[in-house]
Design an enzyme around this catalytic site. Structure first.
Site, mmCIF file in Angstrom:
data_model
loop_
_atom_site.group_PDB
_atom_site.id
_atom_site.type_symbol
_atom_site.label_atom_id
_atom_site.label_comp_id
_atom_site.label_asym_id
_atom_site.label_seq_id
_atom_site.Cartn_x
_atom_site.Cartn_y
_atom_site.Cartn_z
ATOM 1 N N ARG A 67 0.998 -1.010 -0.183
ATOM 2 C CA ARG A 67 0.401 -0.243 -0.082
ATOM 3 C C ARG A 67 1.108 1.593 -0.301
ATOM 4 O O ARG A 67 0.455 2.290 -0.244
ATOM 5 C CB ARG A 67 -1.320 0.183 1.312
ATOM 6 C CG ARG A 67 -2.215 -1.293 0.868
ATOM 7 C CD ARG A 67 -3.465 -1.375 2.069
ATOM 8 N NE ARG A 67 -2.532 -1.274 3.572
ATOM 9 C CZ ARG A 67 -2.578 -2.571 3.636
ATOM 10 N NH1 ARG A 67 -2.686 -4.013 3.081
ATOM 11 N NH2 ARG A 67 -1.199 -3.313 4.999
ATOM 12 N N GLU A 104 4.728 -8.315 15.645
ATOM 13 C CA GLU A 104 3.698 -9.212 16.679
ATOM 14 C C GLU A 104 4.525 -10.687 16.467
ATOM 15 O O GLU A 104 3.876 -11.401 17.769
ATOM 16 C CB GLU A 104 2.726 -8.523 16.545
ATOM 17 C CG GLU A 104 2.625 -6.940 17.214
ATOM 18 C CD GLU A 104 1.442 -6.080 17.145
ATOM 19 O OE1 GLU A 104 0.727 -5.970 15.663
ATOM 20 O OE2 GLU A 104 0.771 -6.312 17.541
HETATM 21 P P1 AMP Z 1 4.029 -1.623 11.885
HETATM 22 O O1 AMP Z 1 5.842 -2.145 11.650
HETATM 23 O O2 AMP Z 1 3.735 -2.453 13.160
HETATM 24 O O3 AMP Z 1 4.753 -0.475 12.341
HETATM 25 O O4 AMP Z 1 3.265 -2.258 10.738
HETATM 26 C C1 AMP Z 1 2.591 -1.487 9.865
HETATM 27 C C2 AMP Z 1 3.295 -2.597 8.775
HETATM 28 O O5 AMP Z 1 2.050 -3.422 8.485
HETATM 29 C C3 AMP Z 1 2.691 -1.024 7.251
HETATM 30 O O6 AMP Z 1 2.655 -1.716 5.971
HETATM 31 C C4 AMP Z 1 0.687 -1.493 7.370
HETATM 32 O O7 AMP Z 1 -0.430 -1.717 6.311
HETATM 33 C C5 AMP Z 1 0.605 -2.677 8.162
HETATM 34 N N1 AMP Z 1 -0.255 -2.710 9.421
HETATM 35 C C6 AMP Z 1 -0.081 -2.834 10.659
HETATM 36 N N2 AMP Z 1 -0.698 -3.292 10.752
HETATM 37 C C7 AMP Z 1 -1.897 -2.590 10.102
HETATM 38 C C8 AMP Z 1 -3.231 -2.166 11.006
HETATM 39 N N3 AMP Z 1 -4.477 -2.223 12.198
HETATM 40 N N4 AMP Z 1 -4.445 -1.692 9.052
HETATM 41 C C9 AMP Z 1 -3.915 -1.799 8.807
HETATM 42 N N5 AMP Z 1 -2.777 -1.551 8.109
HETATM 43 C C10 AMP Z 1 -2.018 -2.519 9.295
#
Ligand code: AMP
Length: 179
Positions: A67, A104
């Site tokens: 995205r 996670e």
């Molecule tokens: P993070 O690495 O945990 O910050 O996760 C960010 C990445 O995972 C981004 O590329 C987001 O598109 C996706 N992502 C993680 N959690 C969500 C969520 N709750 N809703 C949508 N996309 C998420």
């Protein structure tokens, strides 16, 4: 609506869809697909992201599969700068450098072409949603290891309370909306 100029004041935030328990139980997925489908919403969201990125005076946009690509390309076009993709394993055809990082649940790996960035290039990193910050942190590491400078990151949505701001303390970060 054909021919109408985009309504830059469009409330794209109200078009973000919450999808509970995706991709696994307990995760509330912030779905930007309805924003993309709305011409005024898409124009407004990308225009806001562009202005946030412009303030960081970047030479290049680095965006994260998948995205992030949708948002990063119009930002690069609007700023008149280049676009570099960060991708999941097995997608980039040329030689790559990679970074593994913790999700996670489990582990993920991101790649970037070894010749993607010039020494000292000012890079703004683009993604749709910030959660724990692991994806942006890994992308910033790829940028740094390439000899470029991660001058900041812009995201449409920031999910609070997951420690991302602490994790990314050294990376200037603009989120259009905290959720
Ligand atoms: P993070 O690495 O945990 O910050 O996760 C960010 C990445 O995972 C981004 O590329 C987001 O598109 C996706 N992502 C993680 N959690 C969500 C969520 N709750 N809703 C949508 N996309 C998420």
């Amino acid at each position: 609506m054909s021919g109408a100029s985009p309504n830059l004041a469009a409330d794209w935030r109200s078009l973000v869809r919450d999808v509970p328990d995706f991709p696994i139980p307990g995760i509330l997925f912030k779905d930007i697909v309805p924003v993309l489908a709305d011409p005024a919403g898409l124009a407004a969201m990308t225009a806001e992201l562009t202005e946030a990125a412009r303030a960081m005076q970047p030479d290049v946009v680095v965006a994260i599969e998948a995205r992030g690509f949708i948002l990063g390309a119009p930002i690069a076009l609007a700023l008149g700068i280049g676009f570099v993709p960060v991708r999941k394993p097995g997608k980039l055809p040329f030689t790559t450098r990679s970074v593994a990082y913790a999700l996670e649940y489990g582990e993920a790996v991101l790649h970037m072409h070894t010749d993607a960035l010039g020494e000292g290039a000012r890079v703004v990193i683009v993604d749709d949603v910030l959660a724990t910050g692991g994806t942006l942190e890994a992308s910033a590491q790829l940028v740094t290891e390439a000899g470029a400078i991660a001058v900041g990151a812009v995201v449409a949505l920031e999910i609070g309370g997951l420690g991302a701001r602490e994790r990314l303390a050294r990376l200037p970060l603009t989120a259009l909306q905290a959720v």
